[in-house]
Design a protein around this motif. Structure first.
Motif, mmCIF file in Angstrom:
data_model
loop_
_atom_site.group_PDB
_atom_site.id
_atom_site.type_symbol
_atom_site.label_atom_id
_atom_site.label_comp_id
_atom_site.label_asym_id
_atom_site.label_seq_id
_atom_site.Cartn_x
_atom_site.Cartn_y
_atom_site.Cartn_z
ATOM 1 N N ALA A 41 6.335 7.105 1.510
ATOM 2 C CA ALA A 41 6.169 6.297 2.725
ATOM 3 C C ALA A 41 4.692 6.078 3.018
ATOM 4 O O ALA A 41 4.277 4.975 3.407
ATOM 5 C CB ALA A 41 6.847 6.986 3.902
ATOM 6 N N ALA A 42 3.888 7.126 2.808
ATOM 7 C CA ALA A 42 2.448 7.002 3.052
ATOM 8 C C ALA A 42 1.851 5.942 2.131
ATOM 9 O O ALA A 42 1.034 5.117 2.562
ATOM 10 C CB ALA A 42 1.770 8.349 2.831
ATOM 11 N N LEU A 43 2.274 5.980 0.866
ATOM 12 C CA LEU A 43 1.786 4.970 -0.084
ATOM 13 C C LEU A 43 2.190 3.573 0.381
ATOM 14 O O LEU A 43 1.382 2.642 0.367
ATOM 15 C CB LEU A 43 2.391 5.221 -1.470
ATOM 16 C CG LEU A 43 1.695 6.235 -2.374
ATOM 17 C CD1 LEU A 43 2.460 6.358 -3.688
ATOM 18 C CD2 LEU A 43 0.256 5.813 -2.666
ATOM 19 N N ALA A 44 3.456 3.469 0.787
ATOM 20 C CA ALA A 44 3.970 2.163 1.210
ATOM 21 C C ALA A 44 3.232 1.663 2.444
ATOM 22 O O ALA A 44 2.943 0.475 2.576
ATOM 23 C CB ALA A 44 5.461 2.258 1.493
ATOM 24 N N MET A 45 2.886 2.598 3.340
ATOM 25 C CA MET A 45 2.191 2.211 4.572
ATOM 26 C C MET A 45 0.793 1.686 4.283
ATOM 27 O O MET A 45 0.266 0.858 5.014
ATOM 28 C CB MET A 45 2.070 3.413 5.501
ATOM 29 C CG MET A 45 3.235 3.571 6.459
ATOM 30 S SD MET A 45 3.151 5.177 7.259
ATOM 31 C CE MET A 45 1.511 5.154 7.931
ATOM 32 N N PHE A 46 0.178 2.222 3.229
ATOM 33 C CA PHE A 46 -1.213 1.864 2.972
ATOM 34 C C PHE A 46 -1.354 0.578 2.172
ATOM 35 O O PHE A 46 -2.435 0.148 1.851
ATOM 36 C CB PHE A 46 -1.939 3.004 2.247
ATOM 37 C CG PHE A 46 -3.317 3.204 2.776
ATOM 38 C CD1 PHE A 46 -3.551 4.105 3.795
ATOM 39 C CD2 PHE A 46 -4.388 2.447 2.304
ATOM 40 C CE1 PHE A 46 -4.817 4.259 4.313
ATOM 41 C CE2 PHE A 46 -5.663 2.606 2.823
ATOM 42 C CZ PHE A 46 -5.871 3.517 3.829
ATOM 43 N N THR A 47 -0.233 0.004 1.810
ATOM 44 C CA THR A 47 -0.313 -1.239 1.049
ATOM 45 C C THR A 47 0.404 -2.346 1.826
ATOM 46 O O THR A 47 1.008 -2.092 2.872
ATOM 47 C CB THR A 47 0.287 -1.038 -0.351
ATOM 48 O OG1 THR A 47 -0.019 -2.168 -1.139
ATOM 49 C CG2 THR A 47 1.791 -0.839 -0.336
ATOM 50 N N SER A 48 0.273 -3.545 1.310
ATOM 51 C CA SER A 48 0.922 -4.664 2.008
ATOM 52 C C SER A 48 1.702 -5.474 0.980
ATOM 53 O O SER A 48 1.534 -5.276 -0.222
ATOM 54 C CB SER A 48 -0.136 -5.538 2.653
ATOM 55 O OG SER A 48 -0.949 -6.086 1.646
ATOM 56 N N ARG A 49 2.507 -6.388 1.493
ATOM 57 C CA ARG A 49 3.305 -7.199 0.566
ATOM 58 C C ARG A 49 2.372 -7.998 -0.350
ATOM 59 O O ARG A 49 2.605 -8.134 -1.541
ATOM 60 C CB ARG A 49 4.198 -8.153 1.363
ATOM 61 C CG ARG A 49 5.125 -8.929 0.456
ATOM 62 C CD ARG A 49 5.942 -9.931 1.216
ATOM 63 N NE ARG A 49 6.912 -9.296 2.095
ATOM 64 C CZ ARG A 49 7.789 -9.972 2.828
ATOM 65 N NH1 ARG A 49 7.787 -11.284 2.777
ATOM 66 N NH2 ARG A 49 8.647 -9.360 3.597
ATOM 67 N N SER A 50 1.276 -8.489 0.259
ATOM 68 C CA SER A 50 0.365 -9.293 -0.572
ATOM 69 C C SER A 50 -0.267 -8.442 -1.681
ATOM 70 O O SER A 50 -0.493 -8.922 -2.791
ATOM 71 C CB SER A 50 -0.711 -9.939 0.292
ATOM 72 O OG SER A 50 -1.453 -8.942 0.930
ATOM 73 N N ASP A 51 -0.552 -7.157 -1.360
ATOM 74 C CA ASP A 51 -1.109 -6.266 -2.398
ATOM 75 C C ASP A 51 -0.102 -6.111 -3.534
ATOM 76 O O ASP A 51 -0.477 -6.124 -4.717
ATOM 77 C CB ASP A 51 -1.404 -4.871 -1.806
ATOM 78 C CG ASP A 51 -2.704 -4.856 -1.019
ATOM 79 O OD1 ASP A 51 -3.594 -5.662 -1.335
ATOM 80 O OD2 ASP A 51 -2.813 -4.048 -0.072
ATOM 81 N N ILE A 52 1.171 -5.937 -3.152
ATOM 82 C CA ILE A 52 2.199 -5.715 -4.173
ATOM 83 C C ILE A 52 2.389 -6.977 -5.014
ATOM 84 O O ILE A 52 2.439 -6.917 -6.244
ATOM 85 C CB ILE A 52 3.527 -5.266 -3.512
ATOM 86 C CG1 ILE A 52 3.318 -3.888 -2.872
ATOM 87 C CG2 ILE A 52 4.662 -5.215 -4.530
ATOM 88 C CD1 ILE A 52 4.452 -3.424 -1.991
ATOM 89 N N VAL A 53 2.415 -8.121 -4.332
ATOM 90 C CA VAL A 53 2.577 -9.389 -5.063
ATOM 91 C C VAL A 53 1.391 -9.592 -6.000
ATOM 92 O O VAL A 53 1.548 -9.955 -7.172
ATOM 93 C CB VAL A 53 2.711 -10.571 -4.064
ATOM 94 C CG1 VAL A 53 2.622 -11.907 -4.781
ATOM 95 C CG2 VAL A 53 4.027 -10.450 -3.314
#
Lengths: 277, 533
Positions: A41-53
């Motif tokens: 969850a911490a990892l997910a919180m520190f990133t954004s959809r645009s980062d993942i895309v």
């Protein structure tokens, strides 16, 4: 754990001591699962959809993903080739130096990753054997070095797993097969191997997972060259080094998801028909 | 129970498993080979491997992409921290072409160990205190870092250049020690991390309130910077690039190195990423050309050095050997604006003697003294006219040859020497049967003597001994042992050269040990012991 061996939960109104015991066990298990979930969850919180895309669209990261998947799978297959006979020999035979070999096999596990990378680097660049290999196939800072670095560590885990697996298989079955006219080879293939199927699968997945997370020796022995020796942990390191923490978290999540997909799929297909699913 | 033996004609199951496993391994290996297929031979020549410190990775990536677009040369960047990259270079010195470190000491170590041949400055940076966005802890001075409730992360001073630099800068103030003391105190809010990027990450994530990092790193991580006067002036560091000695493509590596450091190419991008501009940087040219004016006597000392430097760097060097008087006159004409458009002021001047350098010093930077060259008398082999000292120049029965008093340093020094020893009028006595022969360069006098046209000449020792055949077969040297009879050779770069770094590397090549040996063999005495450009 095999379903046949599983202990069912205490029925309603069971002994209070048993209930407390179970609650304690489940609580401890839950806290660890919670910790892992919190990390994700911490990892997910520190990133954004645009980062993942952006991470998925990045050709560098796609290359790293492909290299990671191919090299880890090759590594785990190579590990099995060594680990099965090594585990069998260590489990079934008594010979001079067995304890020493057993201890030596643990060295890649206890050695700091950077030291292992340095040792590989020196082996392939400062010894006549290494140089001879390099003349035939360039290893250092090339893709073979990635597989070799992963293999050096992962194989130790696979050997340890196979040793324990064969230790837990009663050799009586093989002895009976021998009395019925089997050769050693046939007893191994017909009796020990089917029994060890679960252990083999565990060794393979453990080696695969260990190889996927391998970073230290790869950084030293293979470098971190984009479109050449960049695997997923290297991508995380590169993104962190340039301050792109969001992108690093995105690649980390990608690694987690990839590992989950591969491990779950392998579990479903690998243990089908064994009664362990 | 399963059948132990397969049916006739079928493959045994164990062998099938082995076979499938081997096919899988081969298939995966082939997949890996395809994924990372090495470039074709022609492409391989167009590829360079750059070991790059993690700090300046972003600007370097951008510069490499530009270079690939412009020249089609792929730069494979291999990032890590500077120290680990150096260890890798030591372990495998032929696996990289370039090594970029955030801290020049690493590259200088590599240079001392002969792992790196050339060193080029890349960018400058200085240490700052980095704080969380908006500076919520109101950190404005060093003492604020000592407050109990401020969480500080210190990069390790043993392995990070930034902490080492800060520690040095704070020496004597007691503040660094105070921070370390806080670190070892119970319940301390001061901790240590391994790299400068980890320190910046800690502040960015909120794990620490303040840390010491390079200014460029802080801005790349988008955290706030607190500039402290005690750090700004005393923590200037330079990232430098080394060209790996064992590189199989040194010329291509040097071309890229020049691009990365050029003021109108790489430097612009470094500044975009908040690095400070270099005080001195070259203008980009794919194949730059230098004009080097050098005294004729220096040809045996530098000719090979210049040729090998030019070949390795992939640059053109137009070396103009002539008498120094002629060089000085040419430079003065160029500067007066009377020279034609084709005339190009030299990028560097290697003079036969400091007296000539002094005449044009206003157009050149500080000189480096390279060598000295004694003046000697030369006579035909066997000394048939029994010459013993400089006084013999006054003998009217001898055919004398001297350097031209205006056009050459040799002639100018000879003129001064003769006047000082009150021999000038005697040497130029009108009663002399054969007038004194003047030439612009000493080696011309040597040739005249070898041809039998002269009995006594005054030249530099290098003119006589640079060709061993001269003293073996044709000439004897008569020493003068006069302290005035000495020429000292300085080298200087033009103040307005477009390629100050390239000229500095040429000077480095001239100062190198093999060049030194060549000078000694040519009869010069080396004076640049310990000198650096």
């Amino acid at each position: 754990m095999n379903r046949r061996d599983a202990i069912s939960a205490p029925a309603q109104g069971g002994n209070i001591g048993d209930r407390l015991f179970l609650a304690g066990q489940v609580g401890l298990l839950g806290s660890y699962v919670l910790l892992i979930a919190a990390l994700l969850a911490a990892l997910a919180m520190f990133t954004s959809r645009s980062d993942i895309v952006a991470a998925i669209a990045s050709p560098e990261i796609r290359y790293a993903l492909r290299l990671s998947l191919l090299s880890c799978t090759l590594t785990s297959l190579l590990c099995l080739w060594i680990a099965i006979p090594a585990g069998y020999v260590l489990s079934r035979y008594r010979f001079a130096g067995r304890d020493l070999i057993d201890a030596v096999l643990d060295i890649p596990i206890v050695l700091p990753p950077l030291v292992l990378g340095l040792a590989l680097l020196i082996l392939f660049n400062h010894t006549s054997l290494g140089r001879a290999v390099e003349r035939i196939v360039p290893v250092t800072f090339a893709v073979p070095s990635v597989v070799l670095a992963q293999f050096a560590v992962a194989c130790a885990f696979a050997v340890r797993t196979m040793r324990v697996t064969f230790d837990q298989i009663d050799p009586r079955g093989e002895r009976v097969a021998l009395t019925l006219g089997c050769s050693r080879w046939q007893a191994f293939w017909m009796v020990a191997m089917p029994e060890a199927r679960r252990g083999i699968f565990t060794a393979a997945t453990l080696a695969w997972a260990r190889a996927l997370g391998e970073f230290g020796p790869i950084l030293v022995f293979s470098g971190a060259t984009r479109f050449r020796t960049e695997v997923l942990p290297t991508s995380v390191f590169l993104e962190l080094s340039t301050g792109n923490i969001g992108a690093a978290a995105a690649v980390s999540l990608m690694m987690v998801v990839t590992a989950l997909i591969v491990l779950v799929a392998a579990r479903v297909f690998g243990l089908r028909g064994t009664g362990m699913l | 129970m399963r059948r132990f033996f397969p049916r006739r004609g079928s493959i045994a199951r164990p062998w099938l498993i082995v076979l499938v496993s081997l096919v899988l391994i081969a298939g995966l290996a082939a997949g890996l080979w395809r994924t990372s297929r090495p470039p074709l031979a022609s492409e391989a020549n167009q590829e360079l491997v750059l070991l790059c410190a993690a700090g300046p990775l972003k600007p370097v990536q951008e510069i490499c992409a530009d270079y690939e677009r412009e020249y089609g040369v792929k730069i494979c960047i291999d990032p890590d921290n500077s120290g680990r990259l150096l260890s890798r270079l030591r372990a495998a010195p032929d696996r990289a072409d370039l090594y970029l470190a955030s801290d020049e000491s690493f590259v200088h170590d590599a240079h001392r160990e002969k792992l790196v041949a050339e060193i080029l400055p890349v960018a400058r940076q200085h240490a700052v205190v980095a704080v969380a966005k908006g500076n919520p802890r109101k950190i404005h001075k060093l003492d604020d870092l000592l407050k109990d409730d401020v969480r500080v992360v210190l990069p390790n001073a043993k392995v990070t250049a930034v902490a080492e630099t800060v520690e040095r800068a704070l020496q004597g103030t007691g503040r660094w020690q105070a921070l370390l003391a806080r670190q070892s105190a119970a319940g301390s809010h001061v901790s240590s991390v391994g790299t400068v990027t980890e320190a910046a990450q800690a502040v960015k994530i909120g794990a620490a309130d303040a840390t010491f990092v390079w200014d460029a790193n802080a801005r790349q991580f988008e955290i706030d910077v607190v500039e402290l006067p005690e750090l700004q002036a005393r923590t200037q560091e330079q990232a430098v690039l080394g060209v790996v000695t064992a590189s199989s493509r040194p010329t291509a590596a040097l071309k890229f190195a020049r691009y990365l450091t050029a003021r109108d190419r790489g430097q612009k991008i470094f500044q975009k990423y908040f690095y400070e501009p270099l005080a001195e940087a070259d203008v980009w040219e794919p194949r730059p050309s230098l004009v080097l004016m050098a005294g004729a006597m220096l040809k045996p000392g530098i000719d090979d050095v210049v040729k090998s430097f030019s070949a390795r760097e992939g640059v053109d060097i137009n070396t103009i050997y002539a008498g120094c008087g002629i060089h000085v006159a040419q430079m003065q004409v160029m500067r007066s604006g009377k020279a034609g458009p084709a005339a190009r002021f030299p990028d560097a001047y290697f003079s036969c003697d400091v007296s000539f350098m002094n005449k044009v010093q206003q157009w050149f930077g500080a000189s480096t003294i390279i060598s000295r060259n004694d003046m000697v008398l030369c006579v035909p082999k066997g000394n048939p006219k029994h010459v013993t000292s400089i006084e013999d120049l006054a003998r009217l029965d001898l055919r004398i040859g001297l350097g031209h008093p205006v056009n050459s340093a040799l002639g100018g020094l000879t003129e001064d020497l003769l006047k000082k020893l009150h021999l000038h009028d005697k040497v130029y006595d009108p009663a002399r049967k054969t007038p004194v022969l003047h030439t612009d360069a000493g080696h011309t006098l040597i040739n005249q003597m070898r041809a039998g046209a002269l009995d006594l000449i005054l030249v530099y020792r290098s003119n006589a001994v640079s060709n061993p055949e001269n003293v073996e077969k044709y000439l004897d040297i008569v020493e003068m042992n006069l302290k005035e009879a000495v020429a000292i050779q300085p080298f200087a770069a033009a103040k307005d050269t477009q390629h100050p770094c390239l000229v500095r590397r040429l000077l480095e090549a001239i100062l190198a040990p093999d060049s030194q040996e060549r000078f000694r063999k040519a009869g010069f005495q080396w004076m640049a012991e310990g000198a650096s450009p």
